[in-house]
Enzyme design. Structure first.
Site, PDB file in Angstrom:
ATOM      1  N   ASN A  75       0.796  -1.403   0.135  1.00 19.79           N
ATOM      2  CA  ASN A  75      -0.150  -0.205   0.146  1.00 19.79           C
ATOM      3  C   ASN A  75       0.498   1.193  -0.257  1.00 19.79           C
ATOM      4  OD1 ASN A  75       0.056  -1.409   3.096  1.00 19.79           O
ATOM      5  ND2 ASN A  75      -1.398   0.532   3.595  1.00 19.79           N
ATOM      6  N   GLU A 134       0.673   5.469   0.803  1.00 14.94           N
ATOM      7  CA  GLU A 134      -0.523   6.284   1.039  1.00 14.94           C
ATOM      8  C   GLU A 134      -0.074   7.596   0.564  1.00 14.94           C
ATOM      9  OE1 GLU A 134      -1.376   5.695   5.572  1.00 14.94           O
ATOM     10  OE2 GLU A 134      -2.079   3.187   4.736  1.00 14.94           O
ATOM     11  N   CYS A 146      -4.258   1.141  -1.760  1.00 15.69           N
ATOM     12  CA  CYS A 146      -4.008  -0.320  -1.790  1.00 15.69           C
ATOM     13  C   CYS A 146      -3.124  -1.293  -2.138  1.00 15.69           C
ATOM     14  CB  CYS A 146      -5.262  -1.368  -1.753  1.00 15.69           C
ATOM     15  SG  CYS A 146      -6.793  -0.447  -0.299  1.00 15.69           S
ATOM     16  N   GLU A 156      -2.957  -4.352  -3.418  1.00 13.92           N
ATOM     17  CA  GLU A 156      -3.462  -5.169  -3.776  1.00 13.92           C
ATOM     18  C   GLU A 156      -3.649  -4.681  -5.264  1.00 13.92           C
ATOM     19  OE1 GLU A 156      -5.023  -4.344  -0.999  1.00 13.92           O
ATOM     20  OE2 GLU A 156      -6.254  -6.060  -0.238  1.00 13.92           O
ATOM     21  N   CYS A 170     -10.493  -4.498   0.366  1.00 15.30           N
ATOM     22  CA  CYS A 170     -11.675  -4.401   0.419  1.00 15.30           C
ATOM     23  C   CYS A 170     -12.206  -4.136  -0.734  1.00 15.30           C
ATOM     24  CB  CYS A 170     -11.102  -2.690   0.371  1.00 15.30           C
ATOM     25  SG  CYS A 170     -10.461  -1.940  -0.736  1.00 15.30           S
ATOM     26  N   CYS A 230     -10.679  -3.428  -4.211  1.00 19.70           N
ATOM     27  CA  CYS A 230      -9.607  -3.998  -4.808  1.00 19.70           C
ATOM     28  C   CYS A 230     -10.836  -5.447  -5.285  1.00 19.70           C
ATOM     29  CB  CYS A 230      -8.801  -4.033  -3.404  1.00 19.70           C
ATOM     30  SG  CYS A 230      -7.839  -3.404  -3.435  1.00 19.70           S
TER      31      CYS A 230
HETATM   32  N1  THU Z   1      -5.667  -1.345   2.316  1.00 17.11           N
HETATM   33  C1  THU Z   1      -4.658  -2.728   1.821  1.00 17.11           C
HETATM   34  O1  THU Z   1      -3.893  -2.294   0.773  1.00 17.11           O
HETATM   35  N2  THU Z   1      -5.552  -3.168   0.902  1.00 17.11           N
HETATM   36  C2  THU Z   1      -6.691  -4.061   1.457  1.00 17.11           C
HETATM   37  O2  THU Z   1      -6.992  -4.520   1.706  1.00 17.11           O
HETATM   38  C3  THU Z   1      -7.614  -2.777   2.952  1.00 17.11           C
HETATM   39  C4  THU Z   1      -7.132  -1.407   3.246  1.00 17.11           C
HETATM   40  C5  THU Z   1      -4.916  -0.827   3.053  1.00 17.11           C
HETATM   41  C6  THU Z   1      -5.048   0.775   2.577  1.00 17.11           C
HETATM   42  C7  THU Z   1      -4.129   2.017   3.969  1.00 17.11           C
HETATM   43  O3  THU Z   1      -2.764   2.539   3.245  1.00 17.11           O
HETATM   44  C8  THU Z   1      -4.431   1.192   4.966  1.00 17.11           C
HETATM   45  O4  THU Z   1      -4.518  -0.451   4.528  1.00 17.11           O
HETATM   46  C9  THU Z   1      -5.409   1.587   5.347  1.00 17.11           C
HETATM   47  O5  THU Z   1      -6.693   1.208   5.312  1.00 17.11           O
END
Ligand code: THU
Length: 160
Positions: free
Chosen positions: A61, A63, A72, A74, A112, A115
């Site tokens: 991920n 940010e 994310c 994925e 999520c 994704c």
């Molecule tokens: N996140 C992912 O990378 N994948 C997921 O399936 C759930 C959430 C990340 C997004 C964000 O950077 C952090 O987790 C918190 O939500």
């Protein structure tokens, strides 16, 4: 009229129950998780992808100070693979996530909704199921046999 939908999935209490390639994917996802850029949530996620030619790619991920601009793990991994190998099928996707300060009790982290939708696009495109695994850092693993299993009533190009 009442209708029902059901899915079947595998549950592994410990990653020692996985086969060799699955263990390799878990390891690659964990390595990728270490490089996640998640200064705002402190929630680190790694994702590895196995292609039909045996190659494995991974992402994490990313940010952003403008929060919605982040992505994310994925989709970071998936879009990179799709951009570089548009005609190579995706066999398996392995996601490992959890807070930076990890607790034994943290459960497996499922992708999520956004994704799932993105993964579904490529499952439809390649006309072959993608095996999805998601895990916590304590090595409990859930294995779903297709993305569509996690996305009943999915939206795709047939509606356009
Ligand atoms: N996140 C992912 O990378 N994948 C997921 O399936 C759930 C959430 C990340 C997004 C964000 O950077 C952090 O987790 C918190 O939500």
């Amino acid at each position: 009229m009442k209708k029902e939908t059901q899915i079947s999935y595998e549950y592994f209490k410990n990653s020692s129950e996985l086969n060799d390639i699955e263990k390799q994917l878990l390891e690659r996802a964990k390595q990728a998780r270490e490089n996640a850029y998640a200064p705002y949530s402190q929630f680190l996620v790694g994702c590895s992808i196995l292609l039909e030619n045996g190659e494995i790619y991974a992402g994490n991920n990313q940010e952003n100070a403008a929060y919605p601009s982040g992505l994310c793990a994925e989709r970071t991994a998936l879009f990179w693979v799709a951009a570089n190998f548009p005609n190579v099928k995706i066999k398996k996707v392995f996601v490992v996530g959890g807070p930076k300060e990890f607790h034994e009790k943290n459960p497996p982290i499922p992708p999520c909704g956004a994704c799932r939708q993105s993964l579904m696009e490529y499952e439809t495109k390649q006309n072959e199921n993608i095996e999805l695994y998601f895990s916590s850092m304590n090595e409990e693993v859930v294995n779903v046999h297709a993305i569509k299993d996690l996305l009943p009533f999915y939206f795709d190009a047939t509606f356009l």
